[in-house]
Design a protein around this motif. Structure first.
Motif, PDB file in Angstrom:
ATOM      1  N   LEU A 259      22.320  15.987   0.415  1.00 24.86           N
ATOM      2  CA  LEU A 259      21.152  16.611   1.040  1.00 24.86           C
ATOM      3  C   LEU A 259      20.159  15.558   1.509  1.00 24.86           C
ATOM      4  O   LEU A 259      19.539  15.683   2.569  1.00 24.86           O
TER       5      LEU A 259
ATOM      6  N   ARG B  41      24.121  13.580   9.710  1.00 17.84           N
ATOM      7  CA  ARG B  41      25.064  14.575   9.199  1.00 17.84           C
ATOM      8  C   ARG B  41      26.402  13.939   8.860  1.00 17.84           C
ATOM      9  O   ARG B  41      26.991  14.197   7.825  1.00 17.84           O
TER      10      ARG B  41
ATOM     11  N   ASP C  68      29.623  17.164  16.393  1.00 20.10           N
ATOM     12  CA  ASP C  68      28.300  16.579  16.244  1.00 20.10           C
ATOM     13  C   ASP C  68      27.914  15.697  17.415  1.00 20.10           C
ATOM     14  O   ASP C  68      26.744  15.534  17.733  1.00 20.10           O
TER      15      ASP C  68
ATOM     16  N   GLY D  87      21.567  13.516   4.540  1.00 21.05           N
ATOM     17  CA  GLY D  87      21.574  14.335   5.748  1.00 21.05           C
ATOM     18  C   GLY D  87      20.223  14.973   6.025  1.00 21.05           C
ATOM     19  O   GLY D  87      20.149  15.972   6.731  1.00 21.05           O
ATOM     20  N   TYR D  88      19.165  14.390   5.459  1.00 27.22           N
ATOM     21  CA  TYR D  88      17.846  15.033   5.553  1.00 27.22           C
ATOM     22  C   TYR D  88      17.424  15.239   7.003  1.00 27.22           C
ATOM     23  O   TYR D  88      16.884  16.280   7.367  1.00 27.22           O
ATOM     24  N   TRP D  89      17.672  14.231   7.827  1.00 30.19           N
ATOM     25  CA  TRP D  89      17.361  14.418   9.255  1.00 30.19           C
ATOM     26  C   TRP D  89      18.532  15.137   9.891  1.00 30.19           C
ATOM     27  O   TRP D  89      19.389  14.518  10.522  1.00 30.19           O
ATOM     28  N   LYS D  90      18.556  16.463   9.755  1.00 26.63           N
ATOM     29  CA  LYS D  90      19.760  17.168  10.159  1.00 26.63           C
ATOM     30  C   LYS D  90      19.909  17.210  11.673  1.00 26.63           C
ATOM     31  O   LYS D  90      20.958  17.533  12.179  1.00 26.63           O
ATOM     32  N   HIS D  91      18.859  16.857  12.405  1.00 22.08           N
ATOM     33  CA  HIS D  91      19.001  16.866  13.856  1.00 22.08           C
ATOM     34  C   HIS D  91      19.769  15.645  14.344  1.00 22.08           C
ATOM     35  O   HIS D  91      20.195  15.610  15.489  1.00 22.08           O
TER      36      HIS D  91
ATOM     37  N   ARG E 227      28.151  13.556   5.233  1.00 19.88           N
ATOM     38  CA  ARG E 227      29.478  14.110   4.951  1.00 19.88           C
ATOM     39  C   ARG E 227      30.410  13.047   4.402  1.00 19.88           C
ATOM     40  O   ARG E 227      31.185  13.275   3.480  1.00 19.88           O
TER      41      ARG E 227
END
Lengths: 953, 124
Positions: free
Chosen positions: A150, A162, B122, A153-157, A166
């Motif tokens: 989490l 991401r 992505d 990947g905090y900056w999910k944009h 992963r």
């Protein structure tokens, strides 16, 4: 239940408890959010400091809370020197990161989420270092993987964020899986999952034949977490996270978890050749490789990431040496690495924040523009390079010292040489960090105008620089902590001597070579860089993506082949597999000879048997004619009920008959809307296959049933028979079991039944609001509809029967405790009585006279049963303990009043409500299918006819 | 007697299993009904098979009784299996009314592949 120092579990749980707060406090502003994040951390840190003096004296503080003792799982925590060191690091740096992140995160970032994740992660890390139970440790281990996912990947944009998250999750998660296996093996060898026991059983474990598998599995877990070669690649990709996350995860916590585990397991696993060659070699490779790559990274954070990889390799190597001196060096370097690396990450974050770039090739000359940052960054980087007067020097010196006399496969110089090489590159990239970022002329093409950040942002790294210098100058100040931590690692009391000047040792010469070589390397950086970029090298991400892609393709292939959507195929496989397993178990031996005499057969039984078998066979043969099959099902149900009567089970017979009636009604209503015939679709081959499987299943079940019936088994029923009257106050033992001995089960069952009723109601509700409703309206159902839907005779007969049926229901209910009957049967009987009204007088007419809603009835039923059970609490007894007494009212005979009766009333209401709700829901379909609503009970009311005739006349 | 009960359980199971593997919802429901009979009788037979010994305590002193526990378990099982049958009927009805077919198997074409959700997405 629990014993020991309760502070420990509070420390471990505080971050989890506090994790909810930031999400709420963010409404009060960013400062409030950050402050409230700091509170649980600060509280935990305070408690830790309270406990610290004891640990420094060599005590081990423990706390144990039994959880599942049968599985060896307890929530036990302990705090020794190593735990203290790590817990202090996690909480201390956590506090600094909280402060730093307050200034680092921009207004658009959801700060509440960030702090929540941060606290979750902090709690998971604390759990790892404080757990005294390896199962508990594994849980926290997995939690770190999840919560770091989490965070990364905090900056999910950002796609990099991401993907990096992963990748980190995949690699560390896979390692965690391996580690679970290894830990379970350890637990099995020792016979206890308590870490303290396992640490004490080192000799036993090392001599065990399962030592190697356990070692490899646990190392897989540690290496993936600590980014050791060849799993090092995830760490640089995790740099897509916000810098506070990188600073926290990659200096003090996440990646140190692997090192922590190696240190924790050191007394148990270390000291063998396998340990040395695997751990030390992997560490050495990682150290050199990481250092080399770091030199050629232009991204500041990537440089630091690979330097972290390199330093983790150094720690791993030291622990791999397996000597006590190396363990001391490792412990010492853990402290030092934490201080300078966290400061460096924060510095990189500041540079990025102010100059809007982290590319070293676009930076330079920041010394004039950002003097404060420059000082901090330089101090920390010099420590990383291992320059005297900074703490990195002393621990690196110790590392070189250990490496200098390590022999690898009879080769005395390869380890020292490679260690020096690693140190050399380390000097080079550290100096590059200083000179290429802060040194050089001021440029005029920075993406933003850099200047020193506010105090809040540089306070944290500046604070970290204090120990860098203090330990660097006065290393003996760190001795107590190093001693107690290293003592915990090795299991033996340690007396480290940390000095700035050791004399002219080999390590000093190696250091000098490294510093000079590193400086030369930096001068040659430009041509070397060009060569590096031109040289082909494997790209880890491409390989990783290809691997993941292949795995996904494979699983998809398997899934598509297995899960075709053919339920009948799944069922065939399932039944066949069950038969095979059952057969294996059945023939596995251990079957005692039959010891129960068979019961003689009454001739009348054959009649029932023939009817049953015949009807069953006919159902199979004629199942495509659905109405006929339904009639035959009724025959089977009645035969089974008769069987229950014959075999001394009156209660079952009553239930079976009433359930049978309701089931058939239900299926009849359903069949009204379904096709009346099943088309012949399955070919002869399929039917043959299914027939064979079905025959095998039937034969197997028959054999099992017969075998079972011919053998006597121990039963607990004697207890029930003996206590039914005295304990439960009833002579119908079955009913007493239902409402008293196993009342909890019954309570659950009526809830399930109620839920089933509500499901049906809910599904119908959605159905009638969806496209199905349109289809229903268009449906042509009335080919052969009766003109006289509500015949006079039937209406009258059911009206007459209604009170009688109700009375029968009440009678069955009341006598249930002593004679066959009870709430279940009574509920069914009464619902049949009501259903008769629906059938005879029509839906709308009956519904208009229905006062109590069925939902309410279910609710009351469950409530009454629950309250009855809870009433026992008032008497100080456990839930559902029943009480009873005998009452004598003059005109009536003496009768019994039992709380079980109230419970049974609950059962009655729930059953009645559920059954009626189900049938009521189904019959709602009819109205939507264009069925006219009858307001009069009879289609041809003779009285009305009479009146009409008179009017006409 | 044991043989008779065992054979009845066996035949009910066989018929139930056969019907459960049919391709339409209604036979499957019938099959499950048969299977619940079989299971209930099987559970019931786990106690001793006896005649004329109902587990109703006799007021006239010593008497022998059959095993009451399986009966209690089966009693609730009968009621619960009714609930289960009802839910299944509802589901079958619902799917028939929604899709105009009471087939229970999905065709190949309906078993569409999952949306592509791996890392490649992505980059876009």
């Amino acid at each position: 239940m629990s014993e020991g120092n309760v502070f420990l579990i509070i420390i471990a749980l505080l971050p989890f408890a506090g994790a909810l707060i930031p999400g709420l406090m963010i409404r009060a502003g960013r400062n409030a959010c950050a402050s409230f994040t700091a509170i649980p951390t600060a509280l935990a840190l305070t408690m830790l400091i309270v406990l610290a003096p004891g640990v420094m004296r060599g005590e081990v503080i423990q706390y144990e809370l039994q959880w599942l003792p049968q599985l060896g799982l307890s929530a036990s925590f302990f705090l020794d020197g190593l735990g203290l060191l790590f817990a202090g690091m996690i909480l201390g740096v956590g506090l600094l990161i909280t402060l730093y992140a307050r200034f680092y995160l921009s207004g658009e970032d959801p700060m509440g989420q960030f702090y929540t994740y941060l606290l979750l992660f902090q709690g998971a890390m604390l759990g790892i270092v404080l757990s005294d139970n390896i199962l508990l440790l594994l849980i926290f281990w997995e939690l770190t993987s999840l919560s770091s996912f989490l965070l990364i990947g905090y900056w999910k944009h950002l796609p990099e964020g991401r993907q990096g998250a992963r990748m980190a999750l995949a690699v560390t998660g896979a390692g965690g899986l391996a580690m679970i296996g290894g830990m379970l093996i350890l637990g099995n060898i020792v016979g206890s999952y308590n870490l303290t026991d396992i640490l004490a059983a080192g000799d036993q474990i090392r001599a065990h034949e399962w030592y190697m598998p356990a070692l490899i599995l646990i190392l897989l877990g540690a290496f993936t977490k600590s980014a050791q070669f060849p799993f090092h690649f995830w760490l640089p990709h995790a740099m897509a996270a916000p810098t506070p996350v990188s600073a926290y995860l990659h200096s003090a916590t996440m990646v140190k978890a692997g090192v922590f585990l190696l240190a924790r397991m050191w007394p148990t696993l270390a000291g063998t050749e396998a340990w040395f060659y695997i751990v030390a070699t992997v560490g050495l490779i990682t150290m050199v490789l990481g250092a080399v790559i770091a030199l050629f990274k232009d991204d500041l954070k990537a440089l630091l990431a690979f330097s972290t990889v390199s330093h983790l390799g150094l720690l791993t190597m030291l622990l791999g040496f397996g000597t006590e001196a190396a363990a001391i060096a490792a412990t010492f370097h853990i402290i030092n690495h934490l201080t300078f690396k966290a400061a460096l990450f924060m510095t990189a974050g500041i540079v990025d924040h102010e100059a809007h770039t982290r590319d070293i090739k676009r930076l330079g000359g920041l010394a004039r523009l950002m003097p404060v940052t420059t000082v901090i960054g330089t101090v920390a980087a010099l420590s990383m390079a291992g320059i005297p007067m900074f703490n990195g020097f002393i621990s690196k010196e110790k590392m070189l010292e250990e490496a200098a006399h390590t022999v690898w496969y009879d080769n005395p110089w390869i380890v020292p040489a490679l260690a020096t090489l690693g140190a050399l590159f380390s000097v080079a990239y550290s100096l590059r960090f200083i000179f290429h970022v802060f040194g050089g002329p001021v440029r005029d093409d920075y993406p933003a105008k850099p200047h020193d950040p506010p105090f809040g942002m540089w306070a944290a790294p500046a604070l970290l620089c204090v120990p860098v210098v203090v330990i660097g100058v006065l290393p003996h100040l760190a001795e107590p902590l190093v001693n107690v931590a290293a003592g915990a690692v090795t299991g033996v009391e340690q007396h480290a001597h940390l000095k700035l000047w050791h004399g002219l040792t080999p390590a000093l010469y190696m250091s000098v070579i490294a510093v000079i070589g590193g400086a030369v390397l930096l001068l040659l950086h430009r041509p070397l860089d060009r060569a590096w970029i031109a040289a082909p090298r494997p790209e880890a991400k491409v390989i990783f993506d290809a691997l993941i892609g292949a795995a996904v393709t494979l699983t998809r292939g398997v899934t598509d082949r297995l899960f075709t959507g053919q339920i009948s195929r799944y069922l065939a496989i399932f039944v066949a597999a069950s038969i095979a397993l059952g057969l294996a178990a059945f023939t596995g031996g251990g079957l005692a000879p039959a010891n129960r005499a068979p019961l003689p057969v009454d001739p009348i039984v054959w009649v029932g048997w023939l009817l049953l078998i015949g009807a069953t066979a006919l159902v199979v043969v004629m199942h495509r004619h659905r109405f006929r099959a339904l009639v035959l099902i009724g025959v089977i149900g009645l035969m089974i009920a008769s069987g229950f009567v014959f075999l001394s089970a009156p209660d079952l017979a009553l239930t079976q008959i009433s359930v049978e009636t309701v089931t058939i009604m239900l299926l009849l209503i359903a069949l009204h809307f379904l096709p009346k015939e099943t088309p012949a679709e399955s070919g002869p081959g399929l039917r043959l296959r299914d027939g064979a499987i079905a025959t095998a299943a039937g034969g197997a079940v028959a054999a099992v049933a017969y075998t079972f019936m011919r053998r006597d088994v121990d039963t607990i029923s004697d207890y029930h028979l003996a206590n039914s009257y005295e304990g439960g106050g009833g002579t119908n033992v079955v009913n007493v079991i239902l409402v008293d001995f196993r009342g909890y089960d019954t309570y659950g069952e009526i809830i399930v039944l109620g839920i089933a009723g509500l499901i049906i109601y809910a599904v119908m509700e959605t159905l009638l609001n969806g496209p199905a409703a349109r289809r229903l309206r268009a449906m042509e159902l009335s080919q052969d509809r009766s003109r006289d839907r509500h015949p006079l005779m039937m209406v009258v007969a059911t009206r007459v029967m209604m009170p009688i049926a109700l009375m029968v229901g009440i009678y069955i209910f009341l006598r249930g405790h002593n004679q066959p009957g009870g709430g279940f049967v009574a509920g069914l009987v009464v619902s049949i009585a009501l259903l008769m009204q629906y059938m005879a007088s029509g839906f709308a007419w009956t519904q208009n006279r229905q006062r109590i809603k069925y939902h309410t009835m279910i609710g009351w039923g469950v409530l009454i049963a629950g309250l009855t059970g809870a009433g026992a609490w008032l008497a100080g007894k456990p839930f559902l303990t029943s009480a009873f007494g005998y009452v004598h009212w003059p005109p009536i005979e003496e009768f019994e009043l039992a709380t079980a009766m109230a419970f049974d009333l609950g059962v009655f209401l729930a059953v009645l409500g559920a059954v009626m709700l189900m049938l009521y829901s189904l019959s709602r379909l009819a109205r939507h299918a264009g069925e006219t609503v009858n307001l009069e009970p009879m289609d041809y009311d003779p009285v009305v006819r009479e009146d009409k005739r008179e009017e006409e006349a | 007697m044991e043989m008779i009960v065992a054979s009845a359980v066996g035949v009910l199971t066989a018929a139930g299993v056969y019907l459960v593997m049919r391709l339409r919802a209604f036979p499957v429901i019938l099959g499950l009904a048969l299977l619940s009979y079989a299971v209930n009788v099987f559970l019931f037979s786990a106690g001793k098979l006896t005649t004329d010994m109902p587990p109703i305590l006799s007021p006239y002193g010593e008497a022998s009784y059959t095993d009451p526990l399986p009966q209690a378990l089966v009693l609730t099982a009968i009621v619960i299996s009714f609930g289960m049958t009802a839910v299944l009927v509802m589901v079958a009805l619902g799917s028939f009314l929604e899709s105009d077919s009471d087939r229970i198997n999905l065709g190949r074409s309906e078993n569409a592949p999952m949306p592509d959700d791996d890392g490649e997405g992505d980059a876009t």
